[in-house]
Design an enzyme around this catalytic site. Structure first.
Site, PDB file in Angstrom:
ATOM      1  N   ASN A 100      -4.942   6.452  -6.690  1.00 43.51           N
ATOM      2  CA  ASN A 100      -5.453   8.111  -6.576  1.00 43.51           C
ATOM      3  C   ASN A 100      -4.444   9.129  -6.976  1.00 43.51           C
ATOM      4  O   ASN A 100      -3.932   9.869  -6.370  1.00 43.51           O
ATOM      5  CB  ASN A 100      -5.948   8.301  -5.291  1.00 43.51           C
ATOM      6  CG  ASN A 100      -5.093   8.201  -4.412  1.00 43.51           C
ATOM      7  OD1 ASN A 100      -3.722   7.607  -4.483  1.00 43.51           O
ATOM      8  ND2 ASN A 100      -4.908   8.639  -3.022  1.00 43.51           N
TER       9      ASN A 100
ATOM     10  N   PHE B  83      -4.618  14.732   4.207  1.00 43.30           N
ATOM     11  CA  PHE B  83      -4.058  13.836   5.047  1.00 43.30           C
ATOM     12  C   PHE B  83      -2.918  12.755   4.374  1.00 43.30           C
ATOM     13  O   PHE B  83      -2.678  12.779   3.113  1.00 43.30           O
ATOM     14  CB  PHE B  83      -5.302  12.535   5.052  1.00 43.30           C
ATOM     15  CG  PHE B  83      -6.572  13.179   5.766  1.00 43.30           C
ATOM     16  CD1 PHE B  83      -6.615  12.788   7.246  1.00 43.30           C
ATOM     17  CD2 PHE B  83      -7.401  13.994   4.900  1.00 43.30           C
ATOM     18  CE1 PHE B  83      -7.847  13.098   7.735  1.00 43.30           C
ATOM     19  CE2 PHE B  83      -8.525  14.336   5.663  1.00 43.30           C
ATOM     20  CZ  PHE B  83      -8.798  13.945   7.167  1.00 43.30           C
TER      21      PHE B  83
ATOM     22  N   ASP C 114       1.548   2.777   3.597  1.00 43.24           N
ATOM     23  CA  ASP C 114       0.972   3.687   3.140  1.00 43.24           C
ATOM     24  C   ASP C 114       1.329   5.109   3.059  1.00 43.24           C
ATOM     25  O   ASP C 114       1.019   6.103   3.228  1.00 43.24           O
ATOM     26  CB  ASP C 114      -0.534   3.962   4.191  1.00 43.24           C
ATOM     27  CG  ASP C 114      -1.451   4.825   3.500  1.00 43.24           C
ATOM     28  OD1 ASP C 114      -1.591   5.042   2.238  1.00 43.24           O
ATOM     29  OD2 ASP C 114      -2.392   5.336   4.393  1.00 43.24           O
TER      30      ASP C 114
ATOM     31  N   HIS D 235       1.642   5.144  -2.107  1.00 45.76           N
ATOM     32  CA  HIS D 235       1.343   6.244  -3.102  1.00 45.76           C
ATOM     33  C   HIS D 235       2.584   6.752  -3.774  1.00 45.76           C
ATOM     34  O   HIS D 235       3.330   7.393  -3.179  1.00 45.76           O
ATOM     35  CB  HIS D 235       0.528   7.533  -2.256  1.00 45.76           C
ATOM     36  CG  HIS D 235      -0.827   6.848  -1.648  1.00 45.76           C
ATOM     37  ND1 HIS D 235      -1.939   6.934  -2.362  1.00 45.76           N
ATOM     38  CD2 HIS D 235      -0.959   6.315  -0.551  1.00 45.76           C
ATOM     39  CE1 HIS D 235      -3.014   6.669  -1.693  1.00 45.76           C
ATOM     40  NE2 HIS D 235      -2.300   6.044  -0.567  1.00 45.76           N
TER      41      HIS D 235
ATOM     42  N   HIS E 116       0.899  -1.192   0.074  1.00 41.76           N
ATOM     43  CA  HIS E 116      -0.061   0.140   0.072  1.00 41.76           C
ATOM     44  C   HIS E 116       1.037   1.142  -0.005  1.00 41.76           C
ATOM     45  O   HIS E 116       1.455   1.750   0.974  1.00 41.76           O
ATOM     46  CB  HIS E 116      -0.923   0.007   1.391  1.00 41.76           C
ATOM     47  CG  HIS E 116      -1.923   1.034   1.358  1.00 41.76           C
ATOM     48  ND1 HIS E 116      -3.093   0.939   1.705  1.00 41.76           N
ATOM     49  CD2 HIS E 116      -1.735   2.329   0.836  1.00 41.76           C
ATOM     50  CE1 HIS E 116      -4.024   2.025   1.533  1.00 41.76           C
ATOM     51  NE2 HIS E 116      -3.016   3.148   0.866  1.00 41.76           N
TER      52      HIS E 116
HETATM   53  N1  LIG Z   1      -3.447   7.789   3.948  1.00 42.86           N
HETATM   54  C1  LIG Z   1      -3.614   9.225   3.604  1.00 42.86           C
HETATM   55  O1  LIG Z   1      -3.884   9.756   4.667  1.00 42.86           O
HETATM   56  N2  LIG Z   1      -3.645   9.648   2.198  1.00 42.86           N
HETATM   57  C2  LIG Z   1      -3.526   8.831   1.385  1.00 42.86           C
HETATM   58  C3  LIG Z   1      -4.944   8.210   0.934  1.00 42.86           C
HETATM   59  C4  LIG Z   1      -5.300   7.025   1.497  1.00 42.86           C
HETATM   60  O2  LIG Z   1      -4.502   5.985   1.859  1.00 42.86           O
HETATM   61  O3  LIG Z   1      -6.512   6.888   2.123  1.00 42.86           O
HETATM   62  C5  LIG Z   1      -3.210   9.848   0.108  1.00 42.86           C
HETATM   63  O4  LIG Z   1      -3.216   9.502  -0.994  1.00 42.86           O
HETATM   64  O5  LIG Z   1      -2.469  10.711   0.612  1.00 42.86           O
HETATM   65 ZN   LIG Z   2      -6.993   4.833   2.103  1.00 44.53          ZN
HETATM   66 ZN   LIG Z   3      -3.369   4.989   1.017  1.00 44.14          ZN
END
Ligand SMILES: NC(=O)N[C@@H](CC(=O)O)C(=O)O
Ligand SMILES: [Zn+2]
Ligand SMILES: [Zn+2]
Length: 428
Positions: A97, A327, A309, A65, A63
Site C-alpha cells: 500500500n 491508523f 505491522d 510497511h 507484515h
Molecule cells: N495497520 C495499520 O493501522 N495501518 C496500516 C495498514 C494496515 O496494516 O492495514 C498502514 O499502512 O498504515
Molecule cells: Zn492491514
Molecule cells: Zn499492515
C-alpha cells in the site's frame, strides 16, 4: 576470513540455554561448537564477543510497511530496514500500500532495487490482489510472481467482493502463492476509529465491531476451502477470528495467521484519551477478552506467528487526534523486548516459544529458507541482551516513525547486534 561469535547463549530447549562459539564464513554459519572443547581456532578470524548474550536466528517479520515509493516522509526503505535491523529483524515482508501501490512489475522492481542498494536487511515484497487496491480488477499474478512477489494482499483495505476474493484465491492457488488478507468489511466500519467497547462507550464514539474483521475471516476460510489456496490472515485481533481459524485448521483447511504485539498487550481500556493517536491502529485495540483470546490462539498454535505491522506515520499526521489521524503504529524496535519482558520474563512462555514464533514458524509458513540457527544455514543472526532494562524512547528509533503507545515502558531483551548473511548491519 570468518567471524567467531564467542560465548553466545543459544536456546537448547524451552528456557534452557547452552554456551556456544559460532563461526560465520562466506555468509553462512559454518560451525557451532562447545565452548569448553577449546577447539576454536581464532587465527585469521575476526571475533565478536557475545559475552553470554542470547544468539538467535535473525528475526523474520512477515507484515511491515516501508512506505516507499510515495510516502517517504513517513519512512523509506533505507530508514525502515535500519529500524528492522535495530529490532533484530533480518528478513521482512513489505506491504504494497505504497504510492503507487505495488501492482505492477515496475514497482516490484523499484522496491527490490532500492532494497538492494539502500536497504540493510532482506526485503520480500507482496504484490496487490487488485489494481490500485481498489477491489475492482485483479493484478497480473503471473507477472508479479515472476518479478519476485511472495504473495498477494491488498493490506490497508479488505477485498470487499467475495467473487473478487474467490477469483484471486483460485489464481494464486494455480501459481502456488498465498493470499494474505486484511480482513475488514467496510459496511460495518464507516468512520469509526476505535473498537466497540468500554472506551468507545465512555467517549460516546461509534465503535468498530469485531464482526467487521471476523466476517471476512469466515468468508475467506470458505473460499480457501473451495479454491485450495494457502490463505493467511493478517493482524488477527478478535476472539471470533481466532475461533474461526481454529475450527478451520481442525478440519484441514490451509489457513495460517499472524498476530501483532499490541493486540497481545493492550486493550481499548488502556487508551489514555481521544487526543493521543499513538493508540490508533487497524485493526483497533480490542477488549480485554479479545486480547486473552489472541494470546490463547498463539499459545495453542491457531495463530502461527508474531508480526509487527510496522506502520510509521509522521508526527504531524499523528497529531491530528484519535478521530482524524491515520491508523498505524511502528513496531520493529519494540517487538522483541515487549514480548520477552511481558511473556517470557514473567514465565508465561518459554524463550524458545517466542523465538520460534519470530523465526521458525514464519519461515515454515511461507516456505522461506531462513529462520534457523544451524550449521550450513545463512548467517542471519541476532544477539540479544536479556539482562539490561531500558525504557522505550522513540527518539532513539532508527525509524522515521515515532508513533508508538509503548513510550516509557521499561523492558529487557534488547537486540545488540544484527547480522545478515554474515554482514553486521546494526550493532549497539
Ligand atoms: N495497520 C495499520 O493501522 N495501518 C496500516 C495498514 C494496515 O496494516 O492495514 C498502514 O499502512 O498504515
Ligand atoms: Zn492491514
Ligand atoms: Zn499492515
Amino acid at each position: 576470513m570468518g567471524i567467531w561469535i564467542r560465548n553466545a547463549s543459544v536456546i537448547k530447549d524451552g528456557n534452557e540455554l547452552e554456551k556456544k562459539h559460532v563461526l560465520v564464513e562466506d555468509g553462512k554459519i559454518s560451525r557451532i561448537i562447545e565452548t569448553d572443547g577449546g577447539s576454536a581456532d581464532l587465527t585469521g578470524h575476526e571475533v565478536v564477543e557475545a559475552d553470554g548474550k542470547l544468539l538467535t536466528a535473525g528475526l523474520i517479520d512477515m507484515h511491515v510497511h516501508l512506505r516507499e515509493p510515495g510516502f517517504e516522509h513517513k519512512e523509506t526503505i533505507a530508514t525502515g530496514t535500519r529500524s528492522a535491523a535495530r529490532g533484530g529483524f533480518t528478513t521482512i515482508a513489505c506491504m504494497p500500500n505504497t504510492r503507487p501501490v505495488i501492482d505492477t512489475v515496475e514497482t516490484v522492481k523499484y522496491v527490490l532495487d532500492k532494497a538492494q542498494t539502500e536497504g540493510v536487511v532482506r526485503v520480500l515484497p507482496y504484490g496487490c490482489i487488485t489494481k490500485n487496491e481498489l477491489g475492482r480488477e485483479l493484478t497480473d499474478f503471473e507477472a508479479l510472481k515472476e518479478a519476485g512477489v511472495i504473495g498477494f494482499t491488498d493490506d490497508g483495505v479488505g477485498v470487499q467482493s467475495a467473487q473478487m476474493m474467490k477469483d484471486a484465491m483460485a489464481k494464486a492457488a494455480s501459481i502456488g502463492l498465498p493470499v494474505i488478507a486484511h480482513c475488514e468489511d467496510n459496511t460495518l466500519v464507516e468512520g469509526a476509529a476505535v473498537t466497540e467497547g468500554a472506551f468507545a462507550k465512555k467517549h460516546g464514539l461509534k465503535g468498530i465491531p469485531n464482526e467487521s474483521e471476523a466476517i471476512h475471516v469466515g468468508r475467506d476460510i470458505l473460499l480457501a476451502e473451495a479454491t485450495g489456496v494457502h490463505y493467511h490472515v493478517c493482524h488477527v485481533s478478535t476472539e471470533q477470528s481466532v475461533r474461526l481459524i481454529r475450527q478451520a485448521k481442525q478440519i484441514g483447511i490451509k489457513v495460517t495467521a499472524e498476530v501483532c504485539p499490541h493486540h497481545l498487550l493492550l486493550s481499548d481500556e488502556d487508551i489514555p484519551g481521544v487526543d493521543d493517536a499513538n493508540w490508533k491502529m487497524n485493526p483497533p485495540l480490542r477488549t480485554p477478552r479479545d486480547v486473552q483470546a489472541c494470546i490463547e490462539g498463539l499459545v495453542d498454535g491457531t495463530l502461527d506467528m508474531v508480526v509487527t505491522d510496522h506502520a510509521p506515520h509522521s508526527a504531524e499526521e499523528k497529531a491530528r487526534g484519535l478521530m482524524l489521524a491515520p491508523f498505524g503504529i511502528v513496531g520493529f524496535e519494540t517487538a522483541f523486548p515487549l514480548l520477552y519482558t511481558k511473556f517470557v520474563a514473567t514465565g508465561q512462555w518459554t524463550l524458545q516459544f517466542l523465538v520460534d514464533r519470530m523465526t521458525k514458524t514464519p519461515a515454515e509458513v511461507f516456505g522461506l529458507p531462513w529462520g534457523r540457527l544451524a550449521e550450513g544455514a545463512a548467517a542471519d543472526l541476532t544477539l540479544i541482551d536479556l539482562e539490561t532494562e531500558k525504557a522505550v524512547d522513540p527518539e532513539e528509533f532508527a525509524s522515521k516513525g515515532r508513533n508508538t503507545p509503548f513510550t516509557g515502558w521499561k523492558l529487557k531483551g534488547w537486540p545488540t547486534l544484527t547480522m545478515v548473511e554474515g554482514k553486521t548491519v546494526w550493532s549497539e
